[in-house]
Design an enzyme around this catalytic site. Structure first.
Site, PDB file in Angstrom:
ATOM      1  N   CYS A 126       0.853  -1.181   0.000  1.00 56.71           N
ATOM      2  CA  CYS A 126       0.000   0.000   0.000  1.00 56.71           C
ATOM      3  C   CYS A 126       0.890   1.232   0.000  1.00 56.71           C
ATOM      4  CB  CYS A 126      -0.936   0.111   1.199  1.00 56.71           C
ATOM      5  SG  CYS A 126      -1.991  -1.325   1.434  1.00 56.71           S
ATOM      6  N   ARG A 133       2.975   0.160  -5.358  1.00 59.31           N
ATOM      7  CA  ARG A 133       2.863  -0.472  -4.047  1.00 59.31           C
ATOM      8  C   ARG A 133       1.523  -1.180  -3.860  1.00 59.31           C
ATOM      9  NH1 ARG A 133       6.705   1.307  -0.558  1.00 59.31           N
ATOM     10  NH2 ARG A 133       5.456   0.599   1.177  1.00 59.31           N
ATOM     11  N   TRP A 159      -3.142  -2.440  -1.517  1.00 61.64           N
ATOM     12  CA  TRP A 159      -2.939  -3.827  -1.907  1.00 61.64           C
ATOM     13  C   TRP A 159      -3.612  -4.636  -0.809  1.00 61.64           C
ATOM     14  CZ3 TRP A 159      -0.652  -8.302   0.027  1.00 61.64           C
ATOM     15  CH2 TRP A 159      -0.448  -9.321  -0.907  1.00 61.64           C
ATOM     16  N   ASN A 182      -0.576   1.616   6.095  1.00 61.45           N
ATOM     17  CA  ASN A 182       0.171   0.617   5.328  1.00 61.45           C
ATOM     18  C   ASN A 182       0.774  -0.339   6.353  1.00 61.45           C
ATOM     19  OD1 ASN A 182       3.481   0.824   3.840  1.00 61.45           O
ATOM     20  ND2 ASN A 182       1.998  -0.800   3.669  1.00 61.45           N
ATOM     21  N   GLY A 183       0.443  -1.626   6.220  1.00 59.22           N
ATOM     22  CA  GLY A 183       0.962  -2.602   7.183  1.00 59.22           C
ATOM     23  C   GLY A 183      -0.134  -3.585   7.557  1.00 59.22           C
ATOM     24  N   GLU A 203      14.386 -17.185 -13.064  1.00 58.84           N
ATOM     25  CA  GLU A 203      13.995 -15.791 -13.252  1.00 58.84           C
ATOM     26  C   GLU A 203      13.120 -15.630 -14.511  1.00 58.84           C
ATOM     27  OE1 GLU A 203      13.768 -13.363 -11.499  1.00 58.84           O
ATOM     28  OE2 GLU A 203      13.713 -11.607 -12.784  1.00 58.84           O
ATOM     29  N   LYS A 227       9.270 -14.160 -14.471  1.00 52.17           N
ATOM     30  CA  LYS A 227       8.835 -13.020 -15.289  1.00 52.17           C
ATOM     31  C   LYS A 227       7.594 -13.406 -16.084  1.00 52.17           C
ATOM     32  CE  LYS A 227      10.501 -10.327 -13.882  1.00 52.17           C
ATOM     33  NZ  LYS A 227      11.342 -10.492 -12.771  1.00 52.17           N
ATOM     34  N   GLU A 259       4.521 -13.705 -13.788  1.00 54.84           N
ATOM     35  CA  GLU A 259       4.116 -12.430 -13.187  1.00 54.84           C
ATOM     36  C   GLU A 259       3.303 -11.564 -14.129  1.00 54.84           C
ATOM     37  OE1 GLU A 259       7.281 -10.453 -10.205  1.00 54.84           O
ATOM     38  OE2 GLU A 259       8.086 -10.867 -12.172  1.00 54.84           O
ATOM     39  N   HIS A 315      13.440 -36.185 -14.536  1.00 50.67           N
ATOM     40  CA  HIS A 315      12.991 -36.667 -13.227  1.00 50.67           C
ATOM     41  C   HIS A 315      11.574 -36.210 -12.911  1.00 50.67           C
ATOM     42  CE1 HIS A 315      16.981 -38.188 -12.578  1.00 50.67           C
ATOM     43  NE2 HIS A 315      17.508 -36.996 -12.764  1.00 50.67           N
ATOM     44  N   LYS A 349       4.893  -4.128  -6.112  1.00 48.49           N
ATOM     45  CA  LYS A 349       6.339  -4.138  -6.264  1.00 48.49           C
ATOM     46  C   LYS A 349       7.054  -4.288  -4.936  1.00 48.49           C
ATOM     47  CE  LYS A 349      10.083  -2.295  -8.841  1.00 48.49           C
ATOM     48  NZ  LYS A 349      10.302  -3.611  -9.447  1.00 48.49           N
TER      49      LYS A 349
HETATM   50  C1  G6P Z   1       7.912  -8.460  -5.052  1.00 52.27           C
HETATM   51  C2  G6P Z   1       8.073  -8.002  -6.480  1.00 52.27           C
HETATM   52  C3  G6P Z   1       9.243  -8.747  -7.127  1.00 52.27           C
HETATM   53  C4  G6P Z   1      10.505  -8.568  -6.303  1.00 52.27           C
HETATM   54  C5  G6P Z   1      10.297  -8.995  -4.850  1.00 52.27           C
HETATM   55  C6  G6P Z   1      11.468  -8.612  -3.971  1.00 52.27           C
HETATM   56  O1  G6P Z   1       7.457  -9.762  -5.032  1.00 52.27           O
HETATM   57  O2  G6P Z   1       6.882  -8.222  -7.212  1.00 52.27           O
HETATM   58  O3  G6P Z   1       9.459  -8.230  -8.429  1.00 52.27           O
HETATM   59  O4  G6P Z   1      11.532  -9.325  -6.855  1.00 52.27           O
HETATM   60  O5  G6P Z   1       9.146  -8.344  -4.321  1.00 52.27           O
HETATM   61  O6  G6P Z   1      11.550  -7.214  -3.931  1.00 52.27           O
HETATM   62  P1  G6P Z   1      12.834  -6.422  -3.454  1.00 52.27           P
HETATM   63  O7  G6P Z   1      12.399  -4.981  -3.473  1.00 52.27           O
HETATM   64  O8  G6P Z   1      13.123  -6.891  -2.056  1.00 52.27           O
HETATM   65  O9  G6P Z   1      13.943  -6.714  -4.389  1.00 52.27           O
END
Ligand code: G6P
Length: 617
Positions: free
Chosen positions: A2, A27, A75, A101-102, A490, A494, A497, A513, A612
């Site tokens: 948030c 956020r 969020w 926020n929290g 990774e 991506k 996501e 396996h 994010k």
């Molecule tokens: C969230 C984001 C990811 C990110 C992760 C860690 O899940 O959606 O894209 O990799 O947090 O975030 P940070 O700010 O700690 O790298």
């Protein structure tokens, strides 16, 4: 997560708050709302579920005027995204509003108690309890000055909650006055001329001021247009310093790009360069990471490294594990931060712990850092966001210098994190067995990376064609070995996501396996297989997929044309030394997920259900 922003000054608050919320949308973006104190000391409350545009439309129909207000982009944690659950929340009197926020962990007990006392709640959120609790303390207070009364109400209420909070509070009785407080969630005070701001992130206020105070846990701040005061919630003194924000508002704009993600992918020649600039030491064939604050003797004594992070940062850590072990021969382990914080892992005095985070605010990574520090260990940070909580509380570390990353899917932060980990591997390796020649070669290859990244970016259109061809597949596999096990993870993250295609990443040899059961004509496999020490092994695995009619997309080294015959699609990356290859190979995977997302009509920068910066557990 948030995002919150508050304003007190002489200008009309609504446009400032809406613009700030736009910059905080990364956020969370389930709902948004605004509370503004109008000239007749009444709170104008407007909130709407869905994207910020819905709130903007509401404000067009029903404007809220006044020069003091608070706002929030959500969020959802407790309660679905809806108008009722959107912030700000009011207290029982309707004269006090709170954005939060929290997570308030004991909200149920508090809510039951307040309900018994006659309080009526309209939302399912934990945050509304905070509004009622502060309002109750305010209404029952005997303090006569209304500002002092609000401050003492916040002071009385917050110790009753357990959990995390960054809050902003306003009361209809008190014009031109806001109160904020934080514990576990970020909050920044922005200092203007005749106006002051409160926000979750400096990005929300950088168009108005570059002077900011990053509040610390348990700080309580009062703001008027011309003044502010920071103390601890319990009344003790708090020390603070005014920092100058180091990025421009333009950096946080899309510019000519249709999406932040694409802009950030294309920024990588610069951001990777920024990650190593000033850190390469030619005469020692080594690297310098001054922020670590360790003496050469302390560095030499390190016999184990733990790398901790979440999401993309944990994948960078995994690439780092392979890089550090290969360059420095120091046993390195990756710990998912959320596991580390509760697992009580054994650490000894020569173990060096790094937490890796783009935002520097991810709650699990922060908690992992604090757990390591609680045990008396030095915990270092690899962080992008300057002034973030991890940057301030870690015992040293390295900034990425990537500039703001706004797209929810991390891109440039990944390649910069791997670059910094390679510098660390080089530094430690050169203190041990790594030869001058090898060190010099690493420096040379690092310097060549930005130009090679430019070359990879030229293939964006080719990658788009692949995305068009396969865009309705139900699932995808990402396979790589050694340094590209992390890259495969990774790439799959991506794709999930931002395209909502089920994707899973694996160490390629694991295919047989179990994963091979998923191979079919509808499920493409993406092989990350540059011409390296395990190339031939990857070719065999690719053949196994082909034999079962699985479409194959290969990422390989320029000049290696034999795959044109074997794979259905081939994407090339320039030759690069093996330990740095995850940096180059990640880029076609970022572009692949980006183009899939666009072709499938997804919201690239704001994928569903994500945020994010994850500041709740
Ligand atoms: C969230 C984001 C990811 C990110 C992760 C860690 O899940 O959606 O894209 O990799 O947090 O975030 P940070 O700010 O700690 O790298």
């Amino acid at each position: 997560m948030c995002g919150i922003i508050g304003y007190v000054g002489k200008a009309s608050a609504a446009p400032i708050l809406i613009e700030g919320l736009r910059r905080l949308e990364y956020r969370g973006y389930d709902s948004s709302g605004i509370a503004i104190l109008n000239g007749s000391n009444t709170i104008e409350l407007r909130k709407r579920s869905g994207r910020l545009d819905n709130l903007k439309d509401l404000l067009l129909e029903n404007p809220a005027t006044g020069s003091c207000g608070i706002s929030h982009t959500r969020w959802a944690t407790h309660g679905e995204p809806s108008d009722e659950n959107a912030h700000p929340h009011s207290d029982q009197s309707g004269r006090l509003a709170v954005v939060h926020n929290g997570v308030i962990e004991n909200y149920k007990i508090l809510k039951d108690r307040l309900t018994e006392e006659g309080h009526e709640f309209v939302s399912q959120t934990d945050s509304e309890v905070l509004a009622h609790l502060i309002g109750k303390c305010y209404d029952s207070s005997t303090v006569s000055d209304s500002k002092d009364r609000l401050v003492s109400a916040v002071r009385e209420a917050l110790p009753q909650v357990s959990g995390t909070y960054g809050i902003a509070v306003l009361h209809a009785d008190i014009p031109e006055f806001l109160v904020g407080a934080r514990l576990g969630s970020p909050l920044v005070l922005g200092l203007g001329r005749g106006e002051n701001f409160l926000a979750s992130d400096v990005g929300a206020i950088v168009t108005h001021t570059k002077d900011a105070v990053y509040l610390q846990d348990r700080d309580l701040v009062c703001l008027t247009p011309d003044d502010f005061n920071i103390e601890k919630i319990d009344g003790a003194d708090s020390t603070y310093e005014v920092s100058t924000v180091d990025y421009t508002p333009e950096q946080a704009e899309k510019g000519e790009y249709p999406h932040f993600m694409l802009k950030e992918i294309f920024e990588q020649p610069t951001s990777i360069g920024n990650a190593f600039r000033g850190r390469l030491v030619d005469d020692q064939a080594s690297a310098i990471l001054g922020g670590l604050g360790l003496t050469p003797r302390e560095l030499r004594d390190i016999d184990r490294i733990v790398l901790c992070g979440c999401g993309t940062a944990s994948h960078a850590a995994m690439a780092g594990e392979y890089i550090i072990e290969s360059l420095a021969r120091i046993p390195t382990e990756v710990e998912i931060a959320s596991e580390f914080r509760y697992r009580n892992p054994p650490l000894d005095k020569n173990t060096l712990v790094f937490v890796i985070s783009q935002s520097g605010e991810t709650i699990d990574t922060l908690a992992a850092m604090r757990e390591g520090q609680r045990k008396g260990h030095r915990v270092l940070g690899i962080v992008n966001s300057v002034g973030s909580t991890i940057a301030r509380e870690s015992d040293g570390g390295s900034y990425l210098h990537s500039g703001p990353e706004i797209g929810v899917a991390a891109t440039k932060s990944f390649t910069s994190q791997v670059t910094v980990l390679a510098l660390l591997g080089l530094l430690l390796g050169r203190m041990k067995h790594l030869s001058v020649e090898y060190g010099q070669n690493v420096l040379k290859e690092l310097r060549e990376l930005p130009a090679k990244v430019e070359q990879v970016l030229l293939q964006s259109e080719r990658i788009r064609q692949i995305a068009i061809k396969y865009n309705d597949v139900p699932a995808m596999l990402f396979l790589g070995r050694q340094f590209h096990y992390a890259t495969a993870l990774e790439g799959a993250l991506k794709m999930k996501e931002i395209s909502y295609i089920f994707a899973s990443g694996h160490a390629a040899a694991e295919l047989k396996h179990g994963i091979i059961a998923l191979v079919s004509e509808e499920v493409p496999s993406v092989f990350i297989m540059p011409k390296d020490s395990v190339y031939e092994k990857n070719v065999s695995t690719l053949e196994e997929v082909k034999a079962r009619k699985g479409p194959t997309i290969a990422i390989t080294t320029e000049g290696n044309t034999e795959l044109e015959e074997l794979a259905d699609e081939v994407i090339y990356i320039p030759p690069v030394m093996e330990c740095l290859s995850p940096i180059l190979a990640a880029i076609p995977l970022q572009l692949l997920s980006y183009h899939f997302s666009v072709e499938r009509g997804c919201d690239v920068d704001k994928p569903r259900n994500l945020a994010k910066s994850v500041t709740v557990e």
